[in-house]
Design a protein around this motif. Structure first.
Motif, mmCIF file in Angstrom:
data_model
loop_
_atom_site.group_PDB
_atom_site.id
_atom_site.type_symbol
_atom_site.label_atom_id
_atom_site.label_comp_id
_atom_site.label_asym_id
_atom_site.label_seq_id
_atom_site.Cartn_x
_atom_site.Cartn_y
_atom_site.Cartn_z
ATOM 1 N N PRO A 15 0.807 -1.219 0.000
ATOM 2 C CA PRO A 15 0.000 0.000 0.000
ATOM 3 C C PRO A 15 0.846 1.278 0.000
ATOM 4 O O PRO A 15 1.789 1.415 0.778
ATOM 5 C CB PRO A 15 -0.805 -0.107 1.302
ATOM 6 N N GLY A 16 0.518 2.169 -0.918
ATOM 7 C CA GLY A 16 1.181 3.458 -1.003
ATOM 8 C C GLY A 16 2.414 3.504 -1.877
ATOM 9 O O GLY A 16 2.991 4.573 -2.080
ATOM 10 N N GLY A 81 6.082 14.856 1.196
ATOM 11 C CA GLY A 81 5.053 14.093 0.496
ATOM 12 C C GLY A 81 5.307 12.619 0.368
ATOM 13 O O GLY A 81 4.472 11.888 -0.160
ATOM 14 N N GLY A 82 6.447 12.143 0.838
ATOM 15 C CA GLY A 82 6.728 10.733 0.614
ATOM 16 C C GLY A 82 7.791 10.157 1.509
ATOM 17 O O GLY A 82 8.402 10.844 2.331
ATOM 18 N N LEU A 101 12.139 1.667 -2.607
ATOM 19 C CA LEU A 101 10.712 1.972 -2.756
ATOM 20 C C LEU A 101 10.489 3.465 -2.600
ATOM 21 O O LEU A 101 11.047 4.100 -1.705
ATOM 22 C CB LEU A 101 9.871 1.276 -1.675
ATOM 23 N N TRP A 102 9.636 4.000 -3.447
ATOM 24 C CA TRP A 102 9.157 5.369 -3.318
ATOM 25 C C TRP A 102 7.693 5.255 -2.922
ATOM 26 O O TRP A 102 6.907 4.615 -3.617
ATOM 27 C CB TRP A 102 9.330 6.109 -4.633
ATOM 28 N N LEU A 103 7.344 5.837 -1.779
ATOM 29 C CA LEU A 103 5.996 5.700 -1.237
ATOM 30 C C LEU A 103 5.306 7.051 -1.080
ATOM 31 O O LEU A 103 5.938 8.038 -0.717
ATOM 32 C CB LEU A 103 6.060 5.025 0.142
ATOM 33 N N ASN A 109 2.014 3.042 4.896
ATOM 34 C CA ASN A 109 2.348 2.779 6.287
ATOM 35 C C ASN A 109 3.814 2.356 6.271
ATOM 36 O O ASN A 109 4.155 1.271 5.786
ATOM 37 C CB ASN A 109 1.461 1.673 6.850
ATOM 38 N N LEU A 110 4.684 3.222 6.765
ATOM 39 C CA LEU A 110 6.118 2.991 6.673
ATOM 40 C C LEU A 110 6.541 1.685 7.340
ATOM 41 O O LEU A 110 7.363 0.940 6.807
ATOM 42 C CB LEU A 110 6.882 4.178 7.262
ATOM 43 N N ALA A 111 5.968 1.374 8.480
ATOM 44 C CA ALA A 111 6.330 0.140 9.191
ATOM 45 C C ALA A 111 5.958 -1.095 8.378
ATOM 46 O O ALA A 111 6.756 -2.031 8.246
ATOM 47 C CB ALA A 111 5.667 0.100 10.561
ATOM 48 N N VAL A 112 4.766 -1.092 7.815
ATOM 49 C CA VAL A 112 4.318 -2.226 6.999
ATOM 50 C C VAL A 112 5.193 -2.350 5.758
ATOM 51 O O VAL A 112 5.627 -3.444 5.388
ATOM 52 C CB VAL A 112 2.826 -2.073 6.624
#
Length: 127
Positions: A15-16, A81-82, A101-103, A109-112
């Motif tokens: 996600p993200g 923003g990311g 990864l660019w999120l 969710n950074l932890a996930v």
């Protein structure tokens, strides 16, 4: 063992995630890409992130000599923003690659993302 394209495809399911790359940090070249890249340029992103990785890898502050496990695991950079998440791919030989990864900060969710990326990196090298 999944291939590079399969791992990057799975990374895009986190996600993200806006984009994902596998990068050789000694040369700054991409070994595979998926999705978008900051400023629409995967090659520039690879070169820029490789500069960051090289700076961290040669910095004595982050030296983990004498400990078990890989010398470096992750680098996390946050922006307004990311998130930019770098995961070193730990292999039995002297691998110098990482998953990037660019999120989207609002969607991720950074932890996930960090945990999923850890598992993808492990799957990339396990048999």
């Amino acid at each position: 063992m999944p291939g590079i394209d399969q791992v990057l495809s799975q990374a895009m399911g986190i996600p993200g995630v806006l984009g994902a790359d596998l990068i050789d940090w000694t040369s700054g070249l991409t070994l595979g890409t998926a999705g978008r890249a900051p400023h629409a340029d995967h090659e520039a992103t690879a070169a820029d992130t490789a500069d960051v990785v090289q700076a961290v890898a040669r910095n004595a502050t982050f030296d983990t000599a004498g400990t078990t496990g890989p010398p470096l695991e992750d680098i996390i950079i946050t922006t307004a923003g990311g998130y930019h998440l770098i995961r070193f791919v730990d292999t039995a030989f002297d691998s110098q690659t990482y998953l990037y990864l660019w999120l989207d900060r609002a969607q991720a969710n950074l932890a996930v993302a960090r945990l999923r990326l850890r598992d993808l990196a492990a799957g990339l090298v396990s048999g």
